[in-house]
Design a protein around this motif. Structure first.
Motif, PDB file in Angstrom:
ATOM      1  N   ILE A 202      64.074  56.370 -59.148  1.00  0.00           N
ATOM      2  CA  ILE A 202      63.914  56.239 -60.596  1.00  0.00           C
ATOM      3  C   ILE A 202      63.097  57.380 -61.198  1.00  0.00           C
ATOM      4  O   ILE A 202      63.191  57.658 -62.403  1.00  0.00           O
ATOM      5  CB  ILE A 202      63.282  54.875 -60.949  1.00  0.00           C
ATOM      6  N   MET A 203      62.311  58.079 -60.383  1.00  0.00           N
ATOM      7  CA  MET A 203      61.479  59.158 -60.914  1.00  0.00           C
ATOM      8  C   MET A 203      62.294  60.386 -61.303  1.00  0.00           C
ATOM      9  O   MET A 203      61.763  61.352 -61.839  1.00  0.00           O
ATOM     10  CB  MET A 203      60.401  59.538 -59.896  1.00  0.00           C
ATOM     11  N   ASN A 204      63.595  60.337 -61.047  1.00  0.00           N
ATOM     12  CA  ASN A 204      64.452  61.488 -61.353  1.00  0.00           C
ATOM     13  C   ASN A 204      65.172  61.366 -62.688  1.00  0.00           C
ATOM     14  O   ASN A 204      65.926  62.269 -63.061  1.00  0.00           O
ATOM     15  CB  ASN A 204      65.494  61.653 -60.242  1.00  0.00           C
ATOM     16  N   ILE A 205      64.969  60.266 -63.424  1.00  0.00           N
ATOM     17  CA  ILE A 205      65.814  60.033 -64.603  1.00  0.00           C
ATOM     18  C   ILE A 205      65.467  60.936 -65.787  1.00  0.00           C
ATOM     19  O   ILE A 205      66.280  61.097 -66.697  1.00  0.00           O
ATOM     20  CB  ILE A 205      65.769  58.552 -65.047  1.00  0.00           C
ATOM     21  N   LYS A 206      64.279  61.528 -65.787  1.00  0.00           N
ATOM     22  CA  LYS A 206      63.894  62.427 -66.877  1.00  0.00           C
ATOM     23  C   LYS A 206      64.098  63.866 -66.427  1.00  0.00           C
ATOM     24  O   LYS A 206      63.548  64.304 -65.416  1.00  0.00           O
ATOM     25  CB  LYS A 206      62.428  62.195 -67.274  1.00  0.00           C
ATOM     26  N   MET A 259      57.012  57.982 -56.115  1.00  0.00           N
ATOM     27  CA  MET A 259      56.202  58.634 -55.084  1.00  0.00           C
ATOM     28  C   MET A 259      55.213  59.629 -55.676  1.00  0.00           C
ATOM     29  O   MET A 259      55.465  60.221 -56.716  1.00  0.00           O
ATOM     30  CB  MET A 259      57.106  59.392 -54.107  1.00  0.00           C
ATOM     31  N   PHE A 260      54.110  59.777 -54.962  1.00  0.00           N
ATOM     32  CA  PHE A 260      53.144  60.852 -55.198  1.00  0.00           C
ATOM     33  C   PHE A 260      52.646  60.872 -56.650  1.00  0.00           C
ATOM     34  O   PHE A 260      52.632  61.904 -57.313  1.00  0.00           O
ATOM     35  CB  PHE A 260      53.747  62.202 -54.807  1.00  0.00           C
ATOM     36  N   LYS A 262      49.927  60.746 -59.633  1.00  0.00           N
ATOM     37  CA  LYS A 262      48.550  61.172 -59.839  1.00  0.00           C
ATOM     38  C   LYS A 262      47.713  59.957 -60.212  1.00  0.00           C
ATOM     39  O   LYS A 262      48.202  59.001 -60.805  1.00  0.00           O
ATOM     40  CB  LYS A 262      48.495  62.230 -60.936  1.00  0.00           C
ATOM     41  N   GLU A 263      46.430  60.034 -59.860  1.00  0.00           N
ATOM     42  CA  GLU A 263      45.559  58.868 -60.012  1.00  0.00           C
ATOM     43  C   GLU A 263      45.555  58.334 -61.441  1.00  0.00           C
ATOM     44  O   GLU A 263      45.605  57.130 -61.671  1.00  0.00           O
ATOM     45  CB  GLU A 263      44.137  59.231 -59.577  1.00  0.00           C
ATOM     46  N   GLU A 264      45.545  59.239 -62.403  1.00  0.00           N
ATOM     47  CA  GLU A 264      45.479  58.788 -63.796  1.00  0.00           C
ATOM     48  C   GLU A 264      46.776  58.119 -64.251  1.00  0.00           C
ATOM     49  O   GLU A 264      46.806  57.426 -65.268  1.00  0.00           O
ATOM     50  CB  GLU A 264      45.150  59.966 -64.721  1.00  0.00           C
ATOM     51  N   ALA A 265      47.844  58.307 -63.481  1.00  0.00           N
ATOM     52  CA  ALA A 265      49.135  57.734 -63.874  1.00  0.00           C
ATOM     53  C   ALA A 265      49.361  56.336 -63.305  1.00  0.00           C
ATOM     54  O   ALA A 265      50.213  55.594 -63.810  1.00  0.00           O
ATOM     55  CB  ALA A 265      50.270  58.648 -63.418  1.00  0.00           C
ATOM     56  N   VAL A 266      48.612  55.962 -62.277  1.00  0.00           N
ATOM     57  CA  VAL A 266      48.878  54.705 -61.572  1.00  0.00           C
ATOM     58  C   VAL A 266      48.864  53.509 -62.512  1.00  0.00           C
ATOM     59  O   VAL A 266      49.750  52.648 -62.471  1.00  0.00           O
ATOM     60  CB  VAL A 266      47.869  54.511 -60.426  1.00  0.00           C
ATOM     61  N   LYS A 267      47.859  53.440 -63.379  1.00  0.00           N
ATOM     62  CA  LYS A 267      47.728  52.274 -64.257  1.00  0.00           C
ATOM     63  C   LYS A 267      48.903  52.135 -65.216  1.00  0.00           C
ATOM     64  O   LYS A 267      49.149  51.052 -65.754  1.00  0.00           O
ATOM     65  CB  LYS A 267      46.416  52.350 -65.042  1.00  0.00           C
ATOM     66  N   HIS A 268      49.621  53.222 -65.436  1.00  0.00           N
ATOM     67  CA  HIS A 268      50.804  53.150 -66.297  1.00  0.00           C
ATOM     68  C   HIS A 268      52.024  52.635 -65.550  1.00  0.00           C
ATOM     69  O   HIS A 268      52.972  52.156 -66.174  1.00  0.00           O
ATOM     70  CB  HIS A 268      51.117  54.530 -66.873  1.00  0.00           C
ATOM     71  N   PHE A 269      51.996  52.721 -64.233  1.00  0.00           N
ATOM     72  CA  PHE A 269      53.187  52.392 -63.447  1.00  0.00           C
ATOM     73  C   PHE A 269      53.191  50.982 -62.893  1.00  0.00           C
ATOM     74  O   PHE A 269      54.257  50.403 -62.678  1.00  0.00           O
ATOM     75  CB  PHE A 269      53.353  53.397 -62.304  1.00  0.00           C
ATOM     76  N   TYR A 275      54.937  49.942 -65.888  1.00  0.00           N
ATOM     77  CA  TYR A 275      56.399  50.016 -65.987  1.00  0.00           C
ATOM     78  C   TYR A 275      57.070  49.115 -64.954  1.00  0.00           C
ATOM     79  O   TYR A 275      58.151  48.584 -65.190  1.00  0.00           O
ATOM     80  CB  TYR A 275      56.889  51.451 -65.759  1.00  0.00           C
ATOM     81  N   PHE A 276      56.413  48.963 -63.794  1.00  0.00           N
ATOM     82  CA  PHE A 276      56.952  48.143 -62.710  1.00  0.00           C
ATOM     83  C   PHE A 276      55.954  47.063 -62.339  1.00  0.00           C
ATOM     84  O   PHE A 276      54.761  47.162 -62.638  1.00  0.00           O
ATOM     85  CB  PHE A 276      57.218  48.994 -61.465  1.00  0.00           C
ATOM     86  N   SER A 277      56.439  46.062 -61.619  1.00  0.00           N
ATOM     87  CA  SER A 277      55.526  45.081 -61.027  1.00  0.00           C
ATOM     88  C   SER A 277      54.713  45.749 -59.926  1.00  0.00           C
ATOM     89  O   SER A 277      53.505  45.566 -59.810  1.00  0.00           O
ATOM     90  CB  SER A 277      56.310  43.912 -60.431  1.00  0.00           C
ATOM     91  N   SER A 278      55.412  46.542 -59.104  1.00  0.00           N
ATOM     92  CA  SER A 278      54.770  47.195 -57.970  1.00  0.00           C
ATOM     93  C   SER A 278      55.560  48.460 -57.626  1.00  0.00           C
ATOM     94  O   SER A 278      56.667  48.664 -58.117  1.00  0.00           O
ATOM     95  CB  SER A 278      54.734  46.250 -56.760  1.00  0.00           C
ATOM     96  N   ILE A 279      54.961  49.298 -56.801  1.00  0.00           N
ATOM     97  CA  ILE A 279      55.646  50.467 -56.250  1.00  0.00           C
ATOM     98  C   ILE A 279      55.360  50.499 -54.753  1.00  0.00           C
ATOM     99  O   ILE A 279      54.419  49.871 -54.270  1.00  0.00           O
ATOM    100  CB  ILE A 279      55.187  51.784 -56.908  1.00  0.00           C
ATOM    101  N   PHE A 280      56.163  51.230 -54.020  1.00  0.00           N
ATOM    102  CA  PHE A 280      55.952  51.327 -52.579  1.00  0.00           C
ATOM    103  C   PHE A 280      54.827  52.309 -52.264  1.00  0.00           C
ATOM    104  O   PHE A 280      54.688  53.345 -52.914  1.00  0.00           O
ATOM    105  CB  PHE A 280      57.234  51.778 -51.882  1.00  0.00           C
ATOM    106  N   ALA A 281      54.028  51.959 -51.251  1.00  0.00           N
ATOM    107  CA  ALA A 281      52.932  52.814 -50.801  1.00  0.00           C
ATOM    108  C   ALA A 281      53.486  53.852 -49.824  1.00  0.00           C
ATOM    109  O   ALA A 281      53.400  53.699 -48.603  1.00  0.00           O
ATOM    110  CB  ALA A 281      51.842  51.973 -50.141  1.00  0.00           C
TER     111      ALA A 281
END
Length: 556
Positions: A202-206, A259-260, A262-269, A275-281
């Motif tokens: 999904i990170m490729n859609i933009k 994936m990968f 940045k720390e400041e972006a985590v709270k948005h994801f 944007y999601f319930s969870s992401i894979f570690a």
């Protein structure tokens, strides 16, 4: 943190083509999954993610979808799928399907129309761009190698964009009509009773719509397409729109392949407003990837990097939300081979790895066969099925490697390692199929299989069952779900250790992840040993004497 229905659950991924074949054609199917639901329930699983079963020409094993509203006949029918959802619900198991909407198949009706008339309405469903005097618009390299651009048939200077294979054209998310079609489809499936979706690539859609060349990072003069997603903004608008339209109304679980970050972006994801319930570690289990090609990877996984990335990841998350913790999936080699040196493979090393992952903060996510200790197999070049592996073999040969060296590297890292048939019995074809399996069975199925491990109390399978019950037990469920994660003994050689704290309650997991005995001087007084993988734990004063791959969970 707002508590969600899935927080204290355990999840499991099925690669349907390789799980269980019910009709003898050599390919796993939906009825095969239905027949194994009691096994999945007995393992302690609440959430089941199934890799794509949509109609597909199978250029990329189902990640090239030609009809989002149809089940591919190799897996069964829509009636089979509806039966699976219903039977899973009876066992309180939620089904997640795979949402592949960065791209579709070149056999999809939208793309066929776009190729027939690139300037028509369906041409705008994709990225169709004029070239530079017959040359590609920019120098981006696809994930599978070669240019991201392919000529539109019949046109000398029109190209369509594909992040992956040329048979997987990227959908144009900038087009509101495309997004509406995607949202309509997601809701259609949610109405059928799905628990949610795992969302692929999904990170490729933009995209960077200026189609500007990037600095070349290889001798081919190209640059990897993943770098584009790191330099463009605005993806969050699409993702939040999708969440509000498709998942919030159904209280659905959406796990993103992001994936990968940045720390400041985590709270948005992730989390309540993510944007999601969870992401894979991914970061901890990708610590072996030191470059973009197999030849640059380390083997096995470097312990210190894995331990450090885990701690970094957990600190970065803070209280924002939960990640889905994995050691393997359909896109990676087997965790028991990646994390454990071949000479150390065995009950203790495999169960030590299991405890480290399952007791972490986050949603524990198993992959089929992980629970019995399935591992990599030995390959011949002609046996590989995976596009990425074959591409990496050529890259290694071009880099000057001998064929046998390139084959060994590919054997270690190939995604096909995770796609060999599930090993159910020590009988014909590992009990996977009465016919000829679509992919070779790992020859070690006579020693590693469900049938034998179910009968043996001290097996990897029964250890996983006890471990999941421990995590979900009334006494420890709260702390193992919501407790903080604090690494300890970070400087100790091959010691993977962390504390989980919640209120006055505290647990510590201490593991000697090596083939040599080790000693840890305890800095805290612990009252009880509450979970182990050896029958006996040895203390000498304040020293914990750890046997090879011994894991101990202690309670204050």
């Amino acid at each position: 943190m707002k508590r969600e229905w899935w927080h204290d659950k355990a999840a499991y991924q099925i690669y349907p083509k390789s799980f269980y074949d019910s009709n003898g054609d050599g390919i796993g199917d939906i009825q095969g999954i239905i027949r194994k639901l009691d096994y999945i329930q007995d393992l302690g699983i609440d959430i089941l993610w199934i890799s794509p079963m949509f109609q597909s020409p199978m250029v990329d094993n189902g990640y090239d979808i030609s009809d989002y509203y149809a089940i591919d006949p190799m897996f069964g029918t829509m009636e089979d799928m509806e039966e699976l959802i219903a039977e899973a619900k009876k066992r309180k198991i939620s089904i997640l399907m795979d949402l592949v909407v960065n791209h579709c198949s070149s056999e999809h009706k939208w793309f066929k129309e776009a190729m027939r008339d690139p300037d028509g309405p369906y041409g705008k469903y994709f990225y169709i761009v004029d070239g530079k005097d017959g040359e590609v618009p920019c120098n981006w390299r696809s994930y599978f190698g070669g240019s991201v651009w392919e000529k539109v048939p019949g046109y000398d200077n029109k190209f369509y964009f594909h992040s992956f294979a040329k048979e997987q054209p990227d959908l144009n998310w900038e087009n509101p009509q495309v997004r509406e079609e995607i949202y309509k489809m997601i809701c259609w499936w949610m109405e059928k009773g799905l628990g949610g979706f795992r969302i692929d690539a999904i990170m490729n859609i933009k995209k960077d719509l200026t189609w500007t060349d990037l600095p070349a990072d290889g001798p081919d003069g190209m640059a990897d397409v993943y770098k584009v997603s790191q330099k463009v903004d605005g993806i969050g608008d699409f993702l939040m729109e999708m969440r509000r339209r498709c998942f919030d109304p159904y209280d659905g679980l959406a796990i993103g392949e992001a994936m990968f970050l940045k720390e400041e972006a985590v709270k948005h994801f992730i989390g309540e407003n993510g944007y999601f319930s969870s992401i894979f570690a991914f970061e901890p289990c990708h610590a072996y990837r030191k470059g973009k090609n197999y030849k640059d990877y380390e083997w096995p996984q470097p312990f210190e990097d894995w331990r450090e990335e885990t701690a970094k990841n957990q600190r970065m998350l803070g209280d924002a939300g939960f990640e889905a913790n994995i050691i393997e999936n359909h896109d990676q080699p087997r965790g028991s081979s990646l994390f454990i040196p071949e000479e150390d493979y065995g009950f203790y090393s495999v169960t030590a790895l299991a405890a480290i992952i399952v007791c972490q903060r986050g949603l524990p996510f198993l992959y089929q066969g992980q629970e019995i200790g399935m591992c990599n197999r030995k390959w011949k070049l002609e046996e590989f099925n995976d596009l990425e592996t074959l591409s990496q073999y050529e890259i290694s040969i071009d880099a000057g490697m001998k064929p046998e060296e390139a084959l060994e590297i590919c054997s270690h890292h190939s995604r096909d390692n995770a796609r060999t048939p599930m090993q159910w019995t020590h009988g014909k074809n590992a009990g996977f199929s009465e016919g000829t399996p679509w992919m070779p069975v790992n020859e070690n199925y006579t020693k590693i299989n469900v049938e034998d491990e179910e009968k043996e109390y001290g097996s990897v399978l029964n250890y996983y069952k006890r471990l999941i019950r421990f995590r979900k037990s009334e006494e420890y469920k709260e702390i193992l779900t919501y407790g903080s994660y604090d690494p300890i003994y970070e400087d100790a050689d091959h010691i993977f250790a962390y504390e989980r704290k919640l209120g006055e309650k505290k647990l510590a997991l201490i593991c000697n992840f090596s083939g040599q005995p080790s000693r840890v001087t305890l800095e805290t007084e612990y009252e009880n040993v509450v979970f182990v993988n050896y029958e006996q734990t040895t203390m000498q004063g304040r020293d914990l004497l750890l046997k090879p791959y011994e894991v101990v969970v202690l309670e204050v």
